[in-house]
Scaffold this motif. Structure first.
Motif, PDB file in Angstrom:
ATOM      1  N   THR A 136       0.833  -1.202   0.000  1.00  0.00           N
ATOM      2  CA  THR A 136       0.000   0.000   0.000  1.00  0.00           C
ATOM      3  C   THR A 136       0.866   1.250   0.000  1.00  0.00           C
ATOM      4  O   THR A 136       0.602   2.211  -0.738  1.00  0.00           O
ATOM      5  N   TYR A 137       1.903   1.243   0.808  1.00  0.00           N
ATOM      6  CA  TYR A 137       2.800   2.393   0.894  1.00  0.00           C
ATOM      7  C   TYR A 137       3.472   2.680  -0.444  1.00  0.00           C
ATOM      8  O   TYR A 137       3.588   3.842  -0.870  1.00  0.00           O
ATOM      9  N   LEU A 138       3.900   1.642  -1.141  1.00  0.00           N
ATOM     10  CA  LEU A 138       4.623   1.833  -2.397  1.00  0.00           C
ATOM     11  C   LEU A 138       3.724   2.331  -3.519  1.00  0.00           C
ATOM     12  O   LEU A 138       4.224   2.836  -4.529  1.00  0.00           O
ATOM     13  N   GLN A 139       2.409   2.211  -3.370  1.00  0.00           N
ATOM     14  CA  GLN A 139       1.504   2.689  -4.413  1.00  0.00           C
ATOM     15  C   GLN A 139       1.503   4.208  -4.523  1.00  0.00           C
ATOM     16  O   GLN A 139       1.284   4.747  -5.609  1.00  0.00           O
ATOM     17  N   TYR A 140       1.722   4.901  -3.415  1.00  0.00           N
ATOM     18  CA  TYR A 140       1.684   6.365  -3.468  1.00  0.00           C
ATOM     19  C   TYR A 140       3.012   7.009  -3.087  1.00  0.00           C
ATOM     20  O   TYR A 140       3.140   8.235  -3.117  1.00  0.00           O
ATOM     21  N   ALA A 141       4.017   6.223  -2.736  1.00  0.00           N
ATOM     22  CA  ALA A 141       5.323   6.786  -2.397  1.00  0.00           C
ATOM     23  C   ALA A 141       6.088   7.126  -3.670  1.00  0.00           C
ATOM     24  O   ALA A 141       6.043   6.368  -4.649  1.00  0.00           O
ATOM     25  N   PRO A 142       6.793   8.259  -3.712  1.00  0.00           N
ATOM     26  CA  PRO A 142       7.624   8.565  -4.879  1.00  0.00           C
ATOM     27  C   PRO A 142       8.718   7.516  -5.043  1.00  0.00           C
ATOM     28  O   PRO A 142       9.308   7.070  -4.063  1.00  0.00           O
ATOM     29  N   TYR A 143       8.949   7.102  -6.274  1.00  0.00           N
ATOM     30  CA  TYR A 143       9.918   6.051  -6.590  1.00  0.00           C
ATOM     31  C   TYR A 143       9.438   4.677  -6.131  1.00  0.00           C
ATOM     32  O   TYR A 143      10.183   3.701  -6.154  1.00  0.00           O
ATOM     33  N   GLY A 144       8.162   4.595  -5.743  1.00  0.00           N
ATOM     34  CA  GLY A 144       7.624   3.328  -5.272  1.00  0.00           C
ATOM     35  C   GLY A 144       7.556   2.270  -6.353  1.00  0.00           C
ATOM     36  O   GLY A 144       7.672   1.070  -6.066  1.00  0.00           O
ATOM     37  N   ASP A 145       7.372   2.693  -7.618  1.00  0.00           N
ATOM     38  CA  ASP A 145       7.313   1.711  -8.702  1.00  0.00           C
ATOM     39  C   ASP A 145       8.667   1.040  -8.915  1.00  0.00           C
ATOM     40  O   ASP A 145       8.733  -0.150  -9.257  1.00  0.00           O
ATOM     41  N   ILE A 146       9.766   1.766  -8.680  1.00  0.00           N
ATOM     42  CA  ILE A 146      11.090   1.158  -8.826  1.00  0.00           C
ATOM     43  C   ILE A 146      11.341   0.170  -7.686  1.00  0.00           C
ATOM     44  O   ILE A 146      11.906  -0.909  -7.895  1.00  0.00           O
ATOM     45  N   VAL A 147      10.917   0.529  -6.477  1.00  0.00           N
ATOM     46  CA  VAL A 147      11.037  -0.407  -5.356  1.00  0.00           C
ATOM     47  C   VAL A 147      10.215  -1.660  -5.634  1.00  0.00           C
ATOM     48  O   VAL A 147      10.647  -2.785  -5.350  1.00  0.00           O
ATOM     49  N   SER A 148       9.037  -1.483  -6.220  1.00  0.00           N
ATOM     50  CA  SER A 148       8.195  -2.634  -6.568  1.00  0.00           C
ATOM     51  C   SER A 148       8.882  -3.526  -7.595  1.00  0.00           C
ATOM     52  O   SER A 148       8.762  -4.760  -7.544  1.00  0.00           O
ATOM     53  N   GLN A 149       9.609  -2.927  -8.530  1.00  0.00           N
ATOM     54  CA  GLN A 149      10.355  -3.725  -9.505  1.00  0.00           C
ATOM     55  C   GLN A 149      11.411  -4.586  -8.816  1.00  0.00           C
ATOM     56  O   GLN A 149      11.570  -5.773  -9.137  1.00  0.00           O
ATOM     57  N   THR A 150      12.134  -4.003  -7.876  1.00  0.00           N
ATOM     58  CA  THR A 150      13.162  -4.779  -7.165  1.00  0.00           C
ATOM     59  C   THR A 150      12.535  -5.896  -6.335  1.00  0.00           C
ATOM     60  O   THR A 150      13.112  -6.983  -6.211  1.00  0.00           O
ATOM     61  N   LEU A 151      11.353  -5.638  -5.785  1.00  0.00           N
ATOM     62  CA  LEU A 151      10.657  -6.691  -5.038  1.00  0.00           C
ATOM     63  C   LEU A 151      10.242  -7.825  -5.972  1.00  0.00           C
ATOM     64  O   LEU A 151      10.342  -9.006  -5.614  1.00  0.00           O
ATOM     65  N   ALA A 152       9.768  -7.474  -7.166  1.00  0.00           N
ATOM     66  CA  ALA A 152       9.376  -8.501  -8.131  1.00  0.00           C
ATOM     67  C   ALA A 152      10.566  -9.369  -8.520  1.00  0.00           C
ATOM     68  O   ALA A 152      10.461 -10.605  -8.597  1.00  0.00           O
ATOM     69  N   VAL A 153      11.708  -8.742  -8.759  1.00  0.00           N
ATOM     70  CA  VAL A 153      12.919  -9.498  -9.089  1.00  0.00           C
ATOM     71  C   VAL A 153      13.328 -10.369  -7.910  1.00  0.00           C
ATOM     72  O   VAL A 153      13.795 -11.503  -8.082  1.00  0.00           O
ATOM     73  N   ASN A 154      13.130  -9.863  -6.704  1.00  0.00           N
ATOM     74  CA  ASN A 154      13.471 -10.621  -5.504  1.00  0.00           C
ATOM     75  C   ASN A 154      12.564 -11.836  -5.329  1.00  0.00           C
ATOM     76  O   ASN A 154      13.020 -12.920  -4.954  1.00  0.00           O
ATOM     77  N   TYR A 155      11.266 -11.679  -5.599  1.00  0.00           N
ATOM     78  CA  TYR A 155      10.303 -12.761  -5.379  1.00  0.00           C
ATOM     79  C   TYR A 155      10.355 -13.822  -6.478  1.00  0.00           C
ATOM     80  O   TYR A 155      10.342 -15.023  -6.194  1.00  0.00           O
ATOM     81  N   TRP A 156      10.391 -13.384  -7.746  1.00  0.00           N
ATOM     82  CA  TRP A 156      10.278 -14.333  -8.852  1.00  0.00           C
ATOM     83  C   TRP A 156      11.621 -14.679  -9.498  1.00  0.00           C
ATOM     84  O   TRP A 156      11.696 -15.636 -10.257  1.00  0.00           O
ATOM     85  N   GLY A 157      12.656 -13.916  -9.220  1.00  0.00           N
ATOM     86  CA  GLY A 157      13.945 -14.178  -9.838  1.00  0.00           C
ATOM     87  C   GLY A 157      14.622 -15.412  -9.278  1.00  0.00           C
ATOM     88  O   GLY A 157      14.412 -15.803  -8.127  1.00  0.00           O
ATOM     89  N   GLY A 158      15.453 -16.039 -10.103  1.00  0.00           N
ATOM     90  CA  GLY A 158      16.184 -17.229  -9.684  1.00  0.00           C
ATOM     91  C   GLY A 158      17.156 -17.655 -10.766  1.00  0.00           C
ATOM     92  O   GLY A 158      17.208 -17.061 -11.854  1.00  0.00           O
ATOM     93  N   PRO A 159      17.936 -18.691 -10.510  1.00  0.00           N
ATOM     94  CA  PRO A 159      18.870 -19.195 -11.527  1.00  0.00           C
ATOM     95  C   PRO A 159      18.122 -19.686 -12.763  1.00  0.00           C
ATOM     96  O   PRO A 159      17.094 -20.350 -12.658  1.00  0.00           O
TER      97      PRO A 159
END
Length: 617
Positions: free
Chosen positions: A466-489
């Motif tokens: 919820t915080y990242l939806q309205y925080a400035p630069y929140g979309d970039i943080v969301s991208q790093t979270l996506a890479v963290n959750y779904w990324g792998g070898p």
């Protein structure tokens, strides 16, 4: 010369007491001791020579009784020596955590000795006592001594990195934490581990002695405070304690008007957090068959503070149940409870807002939330009666918002569930579950803060998605979270079938690096076809991911990097800076409005200048 760190736990005394460190000669002592106690200087044993005129005679001594007593003493001595060789913190592998009550009710004094093997003199100064204890104890929890961990660390990093004692504190702590991948670290239930984490935060903040001229060091942890920088660095490294993106807001909520977090406050927070997770287990055991595929997060029901569902200017009392996918309302009537109704929170377009309710359509009570698909759809209006000033409505608004934001994040940044490419990246099929667990832990932390009455004015700042939806630069943080959750070898089969490398080329290196996939700091791959959100095409996104190729620290996992920051942490730092700049901008506009700017054009100029300095335009 090696020295000893002795850790002493004394039986609780009715007199004033303190826990901390003290140095006596060459011996360092960490313990719990009572001040001004009349028993403190009394001898441990009392030798009685005569009693009521009786005298011992040799033939009256029972040899068997003496032998039995000696055997008992030898057994106790052996147990004591076993404790001496064990580390201060008993890890979760023993499955016998030491409770706080055990420390207070034990009949005998338990003394844990840990040999100091590291040299406390470093190129940049003398190590603080907190740093020594943290390094030695985490080293033993890793199965090594502090000296061996120090040698290994020296062989892995550059000289400049090695010379900073803060990096050694990180390495010993992060190496132990990297061994566990659970959502809630199992050692968090152990009081000794909780205290060790607090010591580690103090050690990270002050790895060196502050007063080198003073030959003795005394420190009471009851009076020490952990500052924001140390908390934001160490706390998110422990599974379940904090999120990188909201750790600074969590610190503000806990610290309040104080300059830092005390030991007692830290222990209270962890205890409340554990209680929340234990309470959820009881929810699952008595759940109905309809909720077998959902996880119950919280239940709102109370006779003194009912939940009311408003329909056609009528309020119906009942029970609200929030899960990771939906919200349920079970009305209570004269004839008893009725069948529950369900609102799916995973659908696109759903939104939740704060609302006012009252009889005959009035806006008398500002204590409700409205959940709907838009202004034309029928809304759920739930009133959370709050008579104790606990911000009950605001907290539930944050709960529901986080579940809605979670599923929006999964739709925007995660691959489709039927996407065959999920099988081409190792562990990617668990990405959705990781994201859901992150949101569930955020809600648990908010519940713990509510019980402690340690909330921010806007609780949505404490829940990640919820915080990242309205925080400035929140979309970039969301991208790093996506890479963290779904990324792998990347699995080699994917390279051979879908992307055959050129003849003679090494598929694992040349082909991958020439692609438009996104890489985490540990080399994990997030496929290009998963980048469905429009924010991936922004200039801010391109600039950030271009800068991630620079790596300086020691990578233990995608979340734990010594002497450097993981990608989520890097993006969060920028997000925090832009948020602070936005607050400054808003304060400037508010001040200008109060002073009376001559025209709207002047106000627009001030806003434009502030936003330009902030980097938003």
């Amino acid at each position: 010369m090696l020295s000893k760190i002795s850790v002493t736990h004394l039986k609780a005394s009715p007199s004033a007491s303190t826990s901390g460190f003290s140095w006596h000669g060459n011996q360092r002592r960490f313990g719990y001791c009572a001040r001004n106690s009349s028993q403190f200087n009394k001898p441990r044993f009392k030798i009685v020579g005569k009693s009521l005129g009786d005298r011992w005679k040799l033939n009256e001594i029972d040899a068997n009784a003496v032998q039995e007593k000696l055997n008992s003493w030898l057994l106790k001595t052996q147990n004591f020596l076993n404790e001496v060789t064990s580390p201060l913190v008993r890890t979760s592998q023993t499955r016998k955590p030491v409770t706080r009550d055990a420390f207070e009710t034990q009949d005998m004094e338990d003394i844990f000795m840990a040999e100091q093997t590291i040299n406390n003199r470093t190129p940049n100064g003398v190590l603080s006592l907190a740093a020594i204890v943290s390094i030695e104890q985490f080293s033993r929890m890793n199965g090594l001594t502090g000296q061996k961990m120090q040698r290994i660390f020296k062989a892995l990093v550059s000289e400049s990195t090695y010379n900073d004692a803060r990096n050694l504190v990180e390495y010993c702590c992060f190496r132990f934490l990297s061994r566990d991948n659970s959502d809630i670290h199992p050692s968090l239930k152990e009081p000794a581990f909780q205290r060790l984490i607090f010591i580690t935060m103090l050690a990270w903040e002050n790895p060196y002695q502050e007063d080198l001229a003073n030959g003795s060091e005394k420190a009471s942890f009851q009076s020490k405070l952990v500052r924001e920088e140390a908390f934001v660095r160490v706390a998110p490294a422990i599974s379940g304690v904090a999120d990188r993106s909201t750790a600074h807001n969590l610190f503000k909520a806990l610290a309040g008007d104080e300059q830092g977090i005390s030991l007692s406050l830290w222990l209270t927070y962890v205890d409340e957090l554990i209680k929340v997770h234990e309470g959820r287990k009881s929810y699952q055991t008595r759940q109905s068959p309809d909720l077998s595929e959902e996880r119950i997060l919280c239940i709102g029901s109370s006779r003194k503070r009912p939940v009311l569902k408003w329909e056609n200017n009528m309020a119906w009392p009942g029970k609200v149940t929030l899960t990771d996918k939906a919200i349920y309302f079970e009305a209570v009537g004269i004839s008893g409870q009725k069948d529950s109704i369900r609102l799916d929170l995973t659908k696109h377009g759903l939104r939740v807002e704060k609302a006012k309710v009252g009889p005959f359509g009035s806006d008398l009570f500002d204590s409700a939330v409205s959940i709907s698909y838009g202004p034309k759809s029928e809304a759920w209006v739930l009133e959370f009666v709050d008579l104790g000033g606990e911000m009950r409505r605001d907290v539930w608004h944050a709960f529901i918002s986080e579940i809605i934001a979670l599923h929006k994040f999964i739709r925007d940044y995660g691959p489709e569930e039927v996407d065959e490419s999920l099988s081409h990246v190792y562990g990617a099929h668990k990405g959705k579950e990781r994201a859901m667990n992150s949101a569930i832990n955020s809600i648990a932390r908010l519940q713990a803060l509510q019980f402690m009455r340690k909330l921010l004015d806007d609780p949505t700042k404490l829940v990640q998605f919820t915080y990242l939806q309205y925080a400035p630069y929140g979309d970039i943080v969301s991208q790093t979270l996506a890479v963290n959750y779904w990324g792998g070898p990347l699995i080699s089969k994917f390279l051979e079938v879908d992307n055959p490398p050129a003849q003679g080329a090494r598929a694992s290196n040349e082909m991958i690096e020439s692609s438009n996939h996104v890489f985490d700091i540990d080399g994990s791959v997030y496929l290009q076809k998963w980048k469905r959100s429009p924010c991936w095409a922004s200039s801010a996104s391109a600039s950030f991911w271009k800068s991630t190729s620079t790596r300086q620290g020691l990578v233990l996992s995608k979340n734990l990097v010594v002497a450097d920051a993981a990608l989520v942490e890097r993006a969060t730092r920028t997000c925090k800076q832009k948020w602070q700049a936005a607050e400054t901008t808003q304060a400037t506009i508010d001040a200008a409005t109060l002073k009376g700017i001559p025209s709207n054009i002047d106000l627009f100029k001030i806003s434009l200048i502030a936003r330009t300095l902030m980097g938003l335009i």
